[in-house]
Write a protein that holds these residues in place. Structure first.
Motif, mmCIF file in Angstrom:
data_model
loop_
_atom_site.group_PDB
_atom_site.id
_atom_site.type_symbol
_atom_site.label_atom_id
_atom_site.label_comp_id
_atom_site.label_asym_id
_atom_site.label_seq_id
_atom_site.Cartn_x
_atom_site.Cartn_y
_atom_site.Cartn_z
ATOM 1 N N ALA A 38 4.848 7.526 1.234
ATOM 2 C CA ALA A 38 5.075 6.174 1.733
ATOM 3 C C ALA A 38 5.209 6.161 3.254
ATOM 4 O O ALA A 38 4.638 5.299 3.938
ATOM 5 C CB ALA A 38 6.328 5.583 1.090
ATOM 6 N N THR A 39 5.959 7.110 3.787
ATOM 7 C CA THR A 39 6.164 7.164 5.236
ATOM 8 C C THR A 39 4.862 7.426 5.968
ATOM 9 O O THR A 39 4.555 6.790 6.989
ATOM 10 C CB THR A 39 7.188 8.266 5.571
ATOM 11 O OG1 THR A 39 8.395 8.031 4.856
ATOM 12 C CG2 THR A 39 7.487 8.282 7.066
ATOM 13 N N THR A 40 4.060 8.343 5.449
ATOM 14 C CA THR A 40 2.785 8.660 6.088
ATOM 15 C C THR A 40 1.855 7.456 6.087
ATOM 16 O O THR A 40 1.187 7.164 7.090
ATOM 17 C CB THR A 40 2.116 9.843 5.377
ATOM 18 O OG1 THR A 40 3.007 10.956 5.359
ATOM 19 C CG2 THR A 40 0.828 10.242 6.064
ATOM 20 N N VAL A 41 1.801 6.728 4.974
ATOM 21 C CA VAL A 41 0.965 5.531 4.890
ATOM 22 C C VAL A 41 1.372 4.519 5.959
ATOM 23 O O VAL A 41 0.525 3.959 6.673
ATOM 24 C CB VAL A 41 1.063 4.902 3.493
ATOM 25 C CG1 VAL A 41 0.441 3.504 3.482
ATOM 26 C CG2 VAL A 41 0.367 5.775 2.467
ATOM 27 N N ALA B 244 -7.872 5.387 4.832
ATOM 28 C CA ALA B 244 -7.398 6.580 5.535
ATOM 29 C C ALA B 244 -5.898 6.768 5.333
ATOM 30 O O ALA B 244 -5.410 7.898 5.200
ATOM 31 C CB ALA B 244 -7.724 6.475 7.024
ATOM 32 N N ALA B 245 -5.159 5.659 5.301
ATOM 33 C CA ALA B 245 -3.711 5.746 5.112
ATOM 34 C C ALA B 245 -3.372 6.298 3.734
ATOM 35 O O ALA B 245 -2.478 7.144 3.595
ATOM 36 C CB ALA B 245 -3.082 4.365 5.304
ATOM 37 N N VAL B 246 -4.086 5.831 2.709
ATOM 38 C CA VAL B 246 -3.849 6.337 1.354
ATOM 39 C C VAL B 246 -4.142 7.825 1.293
ATOM 40 O O VAL B 246 -3.343 8.618 0.757
ATOM 41 C CB VAL B 246 -4.710 5.568 0.335
ATOM 42 C CG1 VAL B 246 -4.619 6.231 -1.043
ATOM 43 C CG2 VAL B 246 -4.262 4.114 0.241
ATOM 44 N N THR C 205 0.834 -1.211 0.000
ATOM 45 C CA THR C 205 0.000 0.000 0.000
ATOM 46 C C THR C 205 0.862 1.252 0.000
ATOM 47 O O THR C 205 0.578 2.221 -0.720
ATOM 48 C CB THR C 205 -0.930 0.006 1.227
ATOM 49 O OG1 THR C 205 -1.775 -1.149 1.189
ATOM 50 C CG2 THR C 205 -1.793 1.258 1.249
ATOM 51 N N ALA C 206 1.926 1.246 0.791
ATOM 52 C CA ALA C 206 2.821 2.400 0.844
ATOM 53 C C ALA C 206 3.495 2.637 -0.501
ATOM 54 O O ALA C 206 3.601 3.777 -0.968
ATOM 55 C CB ALA C 206 3.873 2.197 1.935
ATOM 56 N N ALA C 207 3.950 1.562 -1.139
ATOM 57 C CA ALA C 207 4.653 1.703 -2.421
ATOM 58 C C ALA C 207 3.726 2.214 -3.513
ATOM 59 O O ALA C 207 4.102 3.069 -4.323
ATOM 60 C CB ALA C 207 5.262 0.358 -2.824
#
Length: 273
Positions: free
Chosen positions: A263-266, A227-229, A161-163
């Motif tokens: 990416a870090t925030t996710v 929410a992470a995205v 998801t982060a990538a």
């Protein structure tokens, strides 16, 4: 920003880039994976940056392989997280991390735009860049270790998801209306190439795909991934606007910084709870 170019008539067939051209452009510029770039022009860049999340998906999936294997062989979550975070750096030749460091040096220099851009082009890394790299990598490893501690599937999904979100942030950063800070380099090649409508459609598609991927873990997990995205894209957008205001546009380094910020925030959001 206004963007009347979204209303331009479509390109004639001879100037359009195929999906294959775009995928080669995305993989050839954003990864070290074998992809022979067949076209280096604005139409190819337009399709390529719209396909950037596909490059992120490939990077994320490949990055999870060694981390999951280490967990299955008895390794701890911290070791698995460190290897998973290191893999994208190898798969991109550290391109995005280098961009993060250079952007941090430029923003931290407190110099006029022209001088800040010159600092960013230098081969060395200044104190702001070193500090930014240190804390971003520490945060990524710590957050991903928390995810892996839950289960290998949770950690793997968080990494992917982060990538993907990180490369989606690059798609949005290349939308029309965002200018290039200087005429040369990758930033100038991709700045303002993606129509706003296309960027929005790609964003909605990626968000839906992430939610569907997380849905087997339950509705709360799907909501957290959504929410992470959104949080990752918001953080990337804030940085993008700061850079456009500070440098009068974007550069290739800014795209790297936007990528790593998203990416870090996710990963931080997915480590919560």
């Amino acid at each position: 920003m206004t963007d009347s170019t979204d209303d331009r008539p479509p390109l004639p067939p001879a100037e359009r880039a195929t999906l294959a051209d775009g995928i080669r452009f995305a993989f050839g510029t954003l990864t070290v994976l074998p992809a022979r770039i067949t076209r280096w022009d604005r139409p190819a860049a337009r399709t390529g940056m719209a396909c950037a999340p596909l490059a992120g998906l490939a990077v994320g999936l490949l990055a999870t392989v060694p981390g999951v294997l280490l967990l299955l062989l008895g390794g701890g979550p911290l070791l698995a997280a460190a290897v998973t975070v290191a893999a994208p750096a190898a798969l991109t030749r550290g391109l995005h991390l280098d961009g993060l460091a250079d952007t941090a040096d430029g923003l931290g220099s407190a110099k006029p735009a022209e001088d800040a851009l010159r600092i960013m082009k230098q081969s060395d890394i200044g104190p702001f860049g070193v500090i930014s790299l240190l804390f971003v990598l520490l945060i990524q490893v710590a957050a991903l270790a928390d995810a892996y501690a839950g289960s290998w599937t949770r950690g793997a999904l968080a990494a992917v998801t982060a990538a993907v979100t990180a490369r989606l942030a690059m798609t949005l950063a290349s939308r029309r209306g965002v200018p290039a800070a200087r005429p040369g380099g990758l930033g100038a090649a991709v700045a303002g190439v993606v129509p706003r409508r296309t960027a929005a459609q790609v964003g909605a598609l990626v968000l839906a795909a992430v939610v569907l991927a997380a849905l087997p873990a339950g509705l709360p997990a799907a909501a957290q991934h959504a929410a992470a995205v959104l949080a990752g894209l918001l953080a990337a957008e804030l940085l993008l606007r700061r850079c456009v205001h500070r440098f009068d546009g974007v550069t290739g380094d800014v795209f790297g910084a936007v990528c790593e910020t998203a990416a870090t925030t996710v990963l931080v959001v997915l480590a919560l709870g």
